[in-house]
Design a protein around this motif. Sequence first.
Motif, PDB file in Angstrom:
ATOM      1  N   UNK A 106      53.559   4.028   9.066  1.00 53.13           N
ATOM      2  CA  UNK A 106      53.826   3.535   7.716  1.00 53.13           C
ATOM      3  C   UNK A 106      53.649   4.623   6.677  1.00 53.13           C
ATOM      4  N   UNK A 107      52.663   5.494   6.849  1.00 56.01           N
ATOM      5  CA  UNK A 107      52.425   6.564   5.885  1.00 56.01           C
ATOM      6  C   UNK A 107      52.847   7.887   6.499  1.00 56.01           C
ATOM      7  N   UNK A 108      54.067   8.316   6.151  1.00 58.94           N
ATOM      8  CA  UNK A 108      54.585   9.547   6.722  1.00 58.94           C
ATOM      9  C   UNK A 108      54.023  10.778   6.026  1.00 58.94           C
ATOM     10  N   UNK A 109      53.143  10.572   5.041  1.00 60.49           N
ATOM     11  CA  UNK A 109      52.566  11.709   4.329  1.00 60.49           C
ATOM     12  C   UNK A 109      51.268  12.204   4.970  1.00 60.49           C
ATOM     13  N   UNK A 110      50.768  11.474   5.970  1.00 62.67           N
ATOM     14  CA  UNK A 110      49.547  11.904   6.658  1.00 62.67           C
ATOM     15  C   UNK A 110      49.879  13.121   7.508  1.00 62.67           C
ATOM     16  N   UNK A 111      49.228  14.235   7.230  1.00 60.33           N
ATOM     17  CA  UNK A 111      49.550  15.487   7.906  1.00 60.33           C
ATOM     18  C   UNK A 111      48.633  15.697   9.112  1.00 60.33           C
ATOM     19  N   UNK A 112      49.109  15.313  10.276  1.00 58.38           N
ATOM     20  CA  UNK A 112      48.366  15.525  11.514  1.00 58.38           C
ATOM     21  C   UNK A 112      49.181  16.463  12.388  1.00 58.38           C
ATOM     22  N   UNK A 113      48.567  17.549  12.825  1.00 57.79           N
ATOM     23  CA  UNK A 113      49.208  18.501  13.722  1.00 57.79           C
ATOM     24  C   UNK A 113      48.605  18.361  15.120  1.00 57.79           C
ATOM     25  N   UNK A 114      49.294  18.899  16.110  1.00 58.76           N
ATOM     26  CA  UNK A 114      48.756  18.865  17.464  1.00 58.76           C
ATOM     27  C   UNK A 114      47.401  19.568  17.543  1.00 58.76           C
ATOM     28  N   UNK A 115      47.213  20.590  16.716  1.00 56.76           N
ATOM     29  CA  UNK A 115      45.946  21.323  16.724  1.00 56.76           C
ATOM     30  C   UNK A 115      44.797  20.467  16.203  1.00 56.76           C
ATOM     31  N   UNK A 116      45.094  19.365  15.512  1.00 57.68           N
ATOM     32  CA  UNK A 116      44.051  18.463  15.012  1.00 57.68           C
ATOM     33  C   UNK A 116      43.598  17.473  16.084  1.00 57.68           C
ATOM     34  N   UNK A 117      44.340  17.395  17.180  1.00 60.79           N
ATOM     35  CA  UNK A 117      44.066  16.394  18.210  1.00 60.79           C
ATOM     36  C   UNK A 117      43.340  17.049  19.384  1.00 60.79           C
ATOM     37  N   UNK A 118      42.174  16.524  19.688  1.00 51.28           N
ATOM     38  CA  UNK A 118      41.343  17.087  20.758  1.00 51.28           C
ATOM     39  C   UNK A 118      41.885  16.658  22.124  1.00 51.28           C
ATOM     40  N   UNK A 148      48.229   8.927  16.741  1.00 45.89           N
ATOM     41  CA  UNK A 148      47.990  10.303  16.272  1.00 45.89           C
ATOM     42  C   UNK A 148      49.019  11.261  16.850  1.00 45.89           C
ATOM     43  N   UNK A 149      49.319  11.109  18.124  1.00 48.02           N
ATOM     44  CA  UNK A 149      50.297  11.987  18.767  1.00 48.02           C
ATOM     45  C   UNK A 149      51.681  11.792  18.151  1.00 48.02           C
ATOM     46  N   UNK A 150      52.034  10.535  17.863  1.00 51.55           N
ATOM     47  CA  UNK A 150      53.348  10.281  17.273  1.00 51.55           C
ATOM     48  C   UNK A 150      53.427  10.824  15.847  1.00 51.55           C
ATOM     49  N   UNK A 151      52.331  10.719  15.096  1.00 55.39           N
ATOM     50  CA  UNK A 151      52.314  11.292  13.744  1.00 55.39           C
ATOM     51  C   UNK A 151      52.374  12.813  13.794  1.00 55.39           C
ATOM     52  N   UNK A 152      51.750  13.375  14.828  1.00 55.70           N
ATOM     53  CA  UNK A 152      51.805  14.822  14.993  1.00 55.70           C
ATOM     54  C   UNK A 152      53.231  15.269  15.305  1.00 55.70           C
ATOM     55  N   UNK A 153      53.946  14.481  16.099  1.00 51.97           N
ATOM     56  CA  UNK A 153      55.358  14.785  16.382  1.00 51.97           C
ATOM     57  C   UNK A 153      56.147  14.826  15.080  1.00 51.97           C
ATOM     58  N   UNK A 154      55.926  13.822  14.228  1.00 51.69           N
ATOM     59  CA  UNK A 154      56.606  13.775  12.932  1.00 51.69           C
ATOM     60  C   UNK A 154      56.347  15.042  12.130  1.00 51.69           C
ATOM     61  N   UNK A 155      55.102  15.479  12.086  1.00 45.33           N
ATOM     62  CA  UNK A 155      54.762  16.645  11.275  1.00 45.33           C
ATOM     63  C   UNK A 155      55.161  17.963  11.935  1.00 45.33           C
TER      64      UNK A 155
END
Length: 267
Positions: free
Chosen positions: A2-14, A59-66
């Motif tokens: 819903x919020x495409x402005x959340x900036x999550x990168x793969x490097x943020x995911x452990x 988180x992974x899907x949001x990271x794909x978006x970013x």
Amino acid sequence: MEDKNIKIKFTDIVGYEMEKESLKEKVILPILYPILFQGKRAPQTNTILYGPSGTGKSYLSKAVLNEINDKNKFFSLSFDKIKNKTIEQRISLIKELFESARKQKPSIIFIDEIDLILHYKLEEKEDTQKFLNEFCTYIRAPFGNKENEGLIIFGASNKPWDIIPQFRRKFRRKIYTYLPDLNDRKTLIKLIIGNNDNNITDEDLEKLGNLIEGYSQGEIHDIINKNIKSKNSFITFENIFLSLKNIKPLITKNDLEKFDKYKKQFE
């Protein structure tokens, strides 16, 4: 999504190093470098993320978006968007989703909670067959649908065994989002605590890492953040330990056995 402005990168995911590489290769690179993924190199299979709730699928899907860095090439559908709609409205929404994505090719369609959208019990209801047939027409992989060339379709599911078999087969590439191991749990704790005041020693970290075995990434976030946001924001081993006594993991041994069985059967 819903919020495409959340900036999550793969490097943020452990963790999930191999899984992130797979998503980069099969989902992200074909969008960033479409000229390299044509003909026999074009993606031919839909991908599904599956695993217990809280293990990082969103988180992974949001990271794909970013990672693709282009909101106009990312389209999403979730159960909440269709659950109160009529069959005709659902069909119209699916049609609009795919037509919009096709106009932006190469592009990604992400289907969240796909087990709820395509639950096996839907097959028992005559009035849903039209919706299922329409969905089946749209979701075919590129080799079965020329209009889908340039579309990357991937989904997420907490209960993949609930997906109608004919649709389950359409997601041949599967990525399991498992519970974090000891090293990932310790890394996650350190990452969440960040620069907040604490007296957590390496020995405390080792103990906590062992104590939170069986907790999902989301639950670990909740536990640590609860301590960060408390009135006494100084984080101690004792406070986190007390939180663990009051918050038990939601994922049961039976849940994990179901995922292990599904993984052995379909991967």
